[in-house]
Design an enzyme around this catalytic site. Structure first.
Site: not given
Ligand code: GCV
Length: 830
Positions: A389, A310, A417
């Site tokens: 993820d 990332e 998240e």
């Protein structure tokens, strides 16, 4: 020296009684019933903020017990103070006729305590000697034992017969905090950092110390205080003394500090022209930097490294391998006893979505399996539990099975998240249990994930909010993480029960209700968000919060769901797809490859199938999507009602805070349900056999009302608003009016509106000239746009309506918040 020999040596030193001299012999002979009178009673009377979490001691009377602390390690002092707080008891150095004695085993040589391992503890009641003993090989173990003893006490367990030896299942039990040095927290939903502000460590670290206490109470032994997307400043000589202050705040609790580091640090802060892991100057730089850290923080736990992921740089810059990068840091740490955790979350976020063979799920395995066996002894590859993820449902990462000759830690996410960001109740322990218990069949043998890993790391992201995670009920996840890392054989329900009893009191109804709510919450969340293993179907390009189905497609991030008019799902088979399934050991691969055996809950993670495909459940995929979203959203409507039954049984402050969250969740579950059902209805063209999707008989679209000042606008993505449209006010004040055409009676009126984070618009709903409710849109949802993140509702109950009554909604914009409205829903009160 064995434990037995060691005990004998100690006995020689102390004389034949075996007990240290502070124990009066009289007490060694007399029988005296143990007395645990001043127990913790958790009164509902006191208003609370959640700051104490599950360590909510409220001794009601002065205890006759004494606490005898043997030794003076900082963890022992914390342990005796903790006991004193819990019992309301005195700390002395002399044994009385009702003492709790704590110390390491070398000070307890009147009995043997076999089977102890580092960090573990033994709790024993010795009625003949009037003692409760809390002991361990080391001071952190005594502290863990003390918290366990207090837990027994709080839960009302019988302490008079206690004989319990407990060791942690894995040595590495860490939390990662994704705190930035400026005080923000990546994916944090509980306020700003408790460690940092304005690129410095906070002057007051009281809260950091309190956090370490919470962590110690569930057996966590290290906390990585900064974001894995690490700011290189953290390793500067100017900053490290500040970090040492955080380590000092942790130390009394046996929690060691660890740091995330930036791989380019030798260049960015070290003044070198390279960060090549094989360059001798780089090796020397990391060695010297590590020594500098250990001079300041002698008990430093180690580094966490996110590299080549990332946008973070890594060894690929110099054509080096992950193992070479990991070993560079591991070697620097080795002389000091530290460890290196290297994150396995490495993937290409610019992948070509047009290539049907590309697959982000393959990435962790493809990047790390080739280097199995090449990592240093003190290096650990940290693998996220699923291959994508932290979605609401994923299979276990196949990398966990592949690293047979490399130490690995399992990464779980406590901060929610992708699972509702603490605004939605989603107790994750049942998911984590499935992960830990999943049998990967490595070498054809029984190899559950929990047995393959050497550690569990939880991404916690607590903040400055009093209740740490921003929501009282979300704290069950932090608690459960620690308890499972210590003892994975506990059930999710057992953990929820003990958490609820300690956090809200031992009342049976309270514990039952909260436990059941927690236990129902993950299936419910999954049910109204991402079905059949598709992922959470959230907006992956923005907040990771509300619905945003197509955001997953046609970009490089690789969270593709490959939804078309005919069918949906990633084909990850070996036969025709990306081959991901082939990364699993053969028995598991066979299960996922075969449609006959692949479980429904993951079928669209593994296969691309037509909407008309019939699942094991007997339903078609499309009907399953409709049914699960309606059923789960309905279940979410019950959450606030179920919570309401606890009115008066828990403190009013947390009662109200939790109720507000659950009421919001109930409304947002409808946003999710409608977005997903509408999108799939349009995409597949197949109607809901129950006639629900796309039909909203009780709804009055805002754009269909009589508007004054308000204008119609398109919402993006379209599925996030009813009919894809909303109305917004571009003036100082606007109104939307309509006449009620139903029959007379009592109704609940829900206003679905948008609350963006730039300002606080005011809304007023009037019936004729009477104000029914006036409120501010002043929440802090993660967007300034009109979409599924900002869509929220308020419900006004039991309103008496007569045919042709006129209702008017007034909107007053504020600072970019244009008082946007989606619809009103008027339903008979239940
Ligand atoms: C800290 C996901 C999250 C990022 C996070 C990353 C990681 O992509 O959205 O915020 O970065 O995972 O785990 O490194």
């Amino acid at each position: 020296m064995t434990r037995k020999h060691w005990g004998r040596e100690a006995e020689k030193k102390r004389g034949h009684s075996g007990l240290p001299l502070i124990f009066p012999p009289r007490l060694m002979q007399q029988g005296c019933p143990l007395f645990f009178a001043a127990l913790l009673t958790l009164s509902a009377a006191n208003a609370e903020t959640g700051r104490q979490a599950w360590l909510r001691y409220q001794p009601t009377q002065k205890s006759t017990q004494t606490i005898v602390e043997l030794g003076n390690a900082p963890e022992l002092t914390s342990a005796s103070q903790e006991l004193s707080l819990a019992l309301g008891a005195r700390i002395t150095h002399t044994l009385t006729n009702n003492s709790v004695v704590l110390g390491t085993v070398d000070q307890m040589n009147f009995a043997s305590f076999p089977g102890l391992q580092p960090g573990g503890y033994c709790l024993r009641t010795i009625p003949t000697k009037h003692l409760s003993v809390i002991t361990a090989l080391d001071p952190p173990g005594v502290l863990h034992g003390t918290f366990a003893w207090i837990r027994h006490l709080t839960l009302g367990d019988n302490l008079s017969q206690l004989n319990e030896t407990s060791n942690p299942s894995v040595p590495i039990r860490w939390v990662n905090e994704w705190d930035n040095l400026d005080g923000s927290i990546e994916r944090g939903y509980g306020g700003r950092s408790i460690f940092f502000e304005s690129n410095n460590v906070l002057p007051d670290l009281t809260r950091a110390g309190r956090y370490a206490r919470l962590l110690a109470s569930i057996g966590i032994n290290s906390c990585t205080v900064n974001n894995v997307n690490a700011n290189p400043r953290v390793l500067t000589s100017e900053f490290l003394p500040q970090i040492a202050r955080v380590a000092a705040a942790f130390r009394p609790w046996g929690v060691k500090l660890s740091l995330s580091v930036d791989f380019a640090s030798p260049k960015t802060i070290g003044g070198l022209d390279t960060f090549d892991p094989l360059d001798p100057r780089i090796i020397a730089w990391w060695n010297a930097k590590t020594e500098e850290i250990y001079r300041l923080i002698p008990d430093f736990a180690g580094f966490v490294l996110k590299a080549d992921s990332e946008g973070r740089v890594g060894p690929s810059t110099y054509g080096r391998t992950h193992a070479e990068a990991a070993n560079l840091l591991a070697n620097a740490l080795k002389p000091h006893g530290g460890i290196l955790i290297y994150r396995g979350f490495v993937y290409d976020h610019h992948a070509d979505w047009r290539n049907l063979k590309n697959d982000r799920a393959r990435a962790a395995y493809d990047n790390f399996a080739p280097f199995n066996g090449q990592f240093a002894e003190n290096a650990f590859v940290q693998v996220k539990h699923g291959p994508i993820d932290f979605q609401a449902r994923e299979p276990v990462s196949p990398l966990i099975a592949a690293l047979t000759k490399t130490h690995e830690t399992l990464e779980l996410q406590i901060t929610q998240e992708y699972t509702g960001q603490q605004r939605h109740l989603c107790y994750l322990a049942p998911m984590w249990k499935q992960v830990l218990d999943f049998d990967l069949r490595v070498g054809g043998a029984h190899t559950p994930v929990g047995k393959l890993v050497s550690g569990l790391v939880g991404v916690a992201n607590v903040g400055r909010d009093d209740n740490w995670l921003g929501a009282d009920l979300a704290m069950a996840n932090l608690y459960a993480f620690g308890r499972l890392a210590w003892q994975p054989s506990l059930t999710a329900e057992q953990i929820a029960r003990e958490w609820a009893a300690q956090t809200f009191g031992n009342n049976r109804r309270v514990v039952d209700t909260i436990t059941q709510l927690e236990m129902d919450s993950w299936p419910v969340y999954e049910g109204y968000t991402g079905p059949l293993g598709l992922g959470t179907l959230t907006d992956i390009l923005r907040g990771h919060y509300g619905p945003g189905i197509e955001s997953a497609e046609r970009n490089g991030w690789g969270q593709w769901i490959r939804a078309g008019h005919e069918g949906i799902g990633m084909d990850r088979t070996v036969a025709t797809g990306t081959g991901f399934i082939g990364q699993y050991p053969p028995e598991v691969a066979h299960m996922y490859e075969s449609l006959k055996e692949c479980p429904d809950e993951l079928v669209l993670f593994m296969h691309h199938l037509p909407y008309t495909y019939v699942l094991h459940s007997g339903k078609t995929i499309i009907q399953h999507i409709y049914d699960s979203h309606y059923a789960a959203a309905e279940a979410a409507q019950q959450f606030p009602e179920r919570w309401r039954t606890l009115n008066g049984l828990v403190d009013q402050e947390r009662f109200t805070a939790v109720l507000n969250r659950l009421a919001y969740q109930a409304g947002h579950a409808i946003v999710w349900r409608d977005a997903i059902c509408s999108w799939f209805l349009r995409e597949s063209g197949i109607p809901d056999s129950a006639g629900r999707a796309g039909h909203f008989p009780d709804r009055i679209e805002a754009e269909a009302m009589q508007l004054s000042g308000y204008a119609m606008t398109d919402v993006t993505p379209w599925e996030d608003a009813s009919g894809g449209k909303a109305i917004t006010c571009g003036l100082a004040n606007c109104t939307a009016a309509f006449a009620f055409h139903g029959t007379a009676g009592k109704y609940d009126i829900a206003v679905q509106y948008f609350d963006v984070n730039t300002g606080a618009a005011r809304f007023t709903l009037k019936l004729g000239n009477d104000i029914l409710r006036s409120w501010l849109a002043d929440d802090h949802f993660p967007t300034k746009e009109l979409n599924g993140d900002s869509s929220t509702r308020i419900t006004i109950r039991n309103v008496k309506l007569r045919p042709e009554d006129t209702m008017t909604l007034e909107g007053t914009p504020d600072n970019g918040d244009r008082a946007a409205i989606d619809y009103l829903e008027i339903r008979r009160s239940r």
